[in-house]
Motif scaffolding. Structure first.
Motif, short mmCIF file in Angstrom:
data_model
loop_
_atom_site.label_atom_id
_atom_site.label_comp_id
_atom_site.label_asym_id
_atom_site.label_seq_id
_atom_site.Cartn_x
_atom_site.Cartn_y
_atom_site.Cartn_z
N VAL A 132 39.88 41.72 41.59
CA VAL A 132 40.78 42.14 40.53
C VAL A 132 39.97 42.52 39.30
O VAL A 132 39.10 41.74 38.86
N THR A 133 40.23 43.68 38.74
CA THR A 133 39.60 44.08 37.48
C THR A 133 40.44 43.55 36.33
O THR A 133 41.63 43.88 36.20
N LEU A 134 39.85 42.73 35.48
CA LEU A 134 40.56 42.10 34.38
C LEU A 134 40.70 43.08 33.21
O LEU A 134 40.00 44.10 33.16
N PRO A 135 41.57 42.78 32.25
CA PRO A 135 41.83 43.71 31.14
C PRO A 135 40.59 44.13 30.35
O PRO A 135 40.55 45.23 29.79
N ASP A 136 39.56 43.25 30.29
CA ASP A 136 38.35 43.59 29.52
C ASP A 136 37.26 44.20 30.38
O ASP A 136 36.14 44.42 29.92
N GLY A 137 37.57 44.46 31.65
CA GLY A 137 36.58 45.04 32.54
C GLY A 137 35.85 44.02 33.40
O GLY A 137 35.07 44.41 34.28
N GLY A 138 36.05 42.74 33.15
CA GLY A 138 35.47 41.71 33.99
C GLY A 138 36.12 41.70 35.37
O GLY A 138 37.13 42.38 35.60
N LEU A 139 35.53 40.94 36.27
CA LEU A 139 36.04 40.91 37.65
C LEU A 139 36.43 39.49 38.06
O LEU A 139 35.76 38.52 37.69
N ALA A 140 37.51 39.41 38.82
CA ALA A 140 37.92 38.14 39.44
C ALA A 140 37.99 38.37 40.94
O ALA A 140 38.79 39.17 41.42
N HIS A 141 37.11 37.69 41.68
CA HIS A 141 37.11 37.77 43.14
C HIS A 141 38.02 36.66 43.67
O HIS A 141 37.71 35.47 43.49
N LEU A 142 39.10 37.01 44.32
CA LEU A 142 40.03 36.02 44.84
C LEU A 142 39.72 35.73 46.30
O LEU A 142 39.66 36.64 47.14
N ASN A 143 39.53 34.47 46.61
CA ASN A 143 39.28 34.05 47.98
C ASN A 143 40.60 33.91 48.72
O ASN A 143 41.68 34.17 48.18
N THR A 144 40.54 33.42 49.95
CA THR A 144 41.73 33.23 50.78
C THR A 144 42.77 32.35 50.10
O THR A 144 42.43 31.37 49.44
N ASP A 145 44.05 32.69 50.26
CA ASP A 145 45.19 31.88 49.79
C ASP A 145 45.02 31.45 48.33
O ASP A 145 45.02 30.27 48.01
N THR A 146 44.89 32.43 47.45
CA THR A 146 44.60 32.18 46.04
C THR A 146 45.62 32.90 45.16
O THR A 146 46.10 33.98 45.51
N ALA A 147 45.94 32.30 44.00
CA ALA A 147 46.86 32.92 43.05
C ALA A 147 46.38 32.65 41.64
O ALA A 147 45.98 31.52 41.32
N ILE A 148 46.40 33.69 40.78
CA ILE A 148 45.99 33.52 39.39
C ILE A 148 47.02 34.18 38.46
O ILE A 148 47.71 35.12 38.84
N ALA A 149 47.11 33.65 37.25
CA ALA A 149 47.89 34.26 36.19
C ALA A 149 46.92 34.66 35.08
O ALA A 149 46.02 33.89 34.72
N VAL A 150 47.08 35.85 34.52
CA VAL A 150 46.15 36.40 33.53
C VAL A 150 46.86 36.50 32.18
O VAL A 150 47.94 37.10 32.07
N GLU A 165 40.79 29.64 45.24
CA GLU A 165 39.42 29.74 44.73
C GLU A 165 39.15 31.15 44.21
O GLU A 165 39.55 32.14 44.82
N ALA A 166 38.47 31.22 43.08
CA ALA A 166 38.15 32.53 42.50
C ALA A 166 36.76 32.49 41.87
O ALA A 166 36.33 31.47 41.33
N PHE A 167 36.08 33.63 41.94
CA PHE A 167 34.76 33.80 41.33
C PHE A 167 34.90 34.83 40.22
O PHE A 167 35.43 35.92 40.43
N PHE A 168 34.44 34.46 39.02
CA PHE A 168 34.64 35.30 37.84
C PHE A 168 33.31 35.86 37.34
O PHE A 168 32.36 35.11 37.12
N GLU A 169 33.28 37.18 37.12
CA GLU A 169 32.16 37.84 36.46
C GLU A 169 32.66 38.20 35.07
O GLU A 169 33.45 39.14 34.90
N VAL A 170 32.19 37.46 34.06
CA VAL A 170 32.76 37.51 32.72
C VAL A 170 32.01 38.48 31.82
O VAL A 170 30.78 38.45 31.73
N VAL A 171 32.77 39.32 31.13
CA VAL A 171 32.20 40.23 30.13
C VAL A 171 31.97 39.44 28.83
O VAL A 171 32.87 38.76 28.35
#
Length: 331
Positions: A132-150, A165-171
């Motif tokens: 998932v590309t976040l509003p600021d251009g960062g990335l959220a990698h969602l693993n199996t059976d995962t849910a996030i609110a932004v 589970e999620a992996f975040f690449e933060v701007v």
């Protein structure tokens, strides 16, 4: 095994409803893991006695598979007693009760799915992954059976990890800290890369780049407890407890799932099977003697989960029996 809880062989006068009840009992018992070798052999004999048996079993299995996408689990978490078949003369009453329980379970699963539907901005199903590309251009990698609110604002970038589970690449942005909330704790960073895994009222934070601060509010304490986690370190915390001290870890292996792989390093056999189970629909049930198993290791691809199950079982002298694509038994 208590005779009252054992699925019964039907007599020639068994009705369709009674046969469905017997088949449902086998589905529940196979998924529960509380089944002996003798019972397993009895099930196989029953299944092969008639095409009607196979048809009824397939029908009941399909019913639970249709419920599966709602939360990614089988009904194994519910007691076998609630669904078990009594003697034939009482089938009608128990069919009604079993139907009511099934309806109640479906309602619970539906409620949980609806809650996530309204809360989550992005989610994945069992075995699915998404970037998932976040509003600021960062990335959220969602693993199996995962849910996030932004939730982004000028002063804060907030992600709520609702499950999985999620992996975040933060701007980098010093004016708006990046925070991930889950299981009663907050992981904060300015610009870094880290993973957060929420599971069983516990959260695990793994840092691959930079530094993050992990804080929780401890029960009966006025101030939150916090710990600093640096590159190639990991911490974890339970709901209402302080985070543990950071420990060194091979972070690349910990997030191998972002590259389509999975690394198991000297894990108890049961934990290894539970990890593999996260990436496939249905249920892996270990019926072998776990007291005789040894820690296992291996590197596998997410596309080869079934091969990984077989390979690790062989290291323990265990046999894999696939009754259906959704029910895997290890004996």
């Amino acid at each position: 095994m208590d005779e009252r809880l054992e699925p019964k062989l039907e007599d020639p006068g068994t009705t369709d409803k009674e046969l469905s009840c017997i088949a449902r009992d086998w589905v529940i018992r196979l998924a529960s893991g509380h089944i002996t070798e003798a019972e397993l052999q009895r099930f196989k004999r029953w299944l092969g006695e008639s095409s009607l048996h196979q048809r009824s079993f397939d029908h009941e299995r399909t019913f639970w598979q249709q419920l599966e996408p709602l939360r990614g689990v089988t009904p194994a978490g519910h007691s076998v007693e609630s669904f078990s078949s009594p003697r034939p003369r009482r089938y009608h009453r128990r069919v009604v009760i079993g139907g009511a329980i099934a309806a109640g379970l479906a309602g619970i699963l539906f409620y949980q799915d609806i809650r996530l539907f309204f809360s989550a901005d992005h989610r994945t199903a069992t075995g699915q992954q998404q970037i998932v590309t976040l509003p600021d251009g960062g990335l959220a990698h969602l693993n199996t059976d995962t849910a996030i609110a932004v939730m982004y604002s000028e002063r804060e970038r907030r992600i709520e990890l609702l499950k999985g589970e999620a992996f975040f690449e933060v701007v980098p942005n010093t004016q708006a800290p990046f925070r991930v909330l889950t299981q009663g704790g907050v992981t904060q960073a300015v610009g870094t890369a880290f993973a957060v895994h929420a599971h069983e009222r516990q959260a695990t934070v793994t840092v691959t780049e930079g530094i993050v601060a992990v804080a929780t509010r401890v029960v009966d304490a006025d101030q939150p407890a916090s710990v600093t986690v640096r590159k190639d370190q990991q911490t974890s915390y339970r709901v209402g407890e302080a985070p543990r001290s950071a420990t060194a870890i091979d972070s690349r292996s910990a997030i191998a799932w972002t590259r389509g792989g999975i690394v198991i390093d000297k894990k108890p056999f049961s934990e290894a099977m539970a990890e593999l189970d996260r990436y496939r629909p249905g249920r892996i049930v270990v019926l072998g003697d776990l007291s005789r198993t040894k820690p296992v290791s291996g590197r596998f691809t997410l596309e080869g989960i079934d091969d990984a199950i077989t390979a690790l079982a062989r290291t323990q002298g265990l046999t894999v029996v696939r009754l259906t694509p959704y029910f895997v038994l290890i004996l």
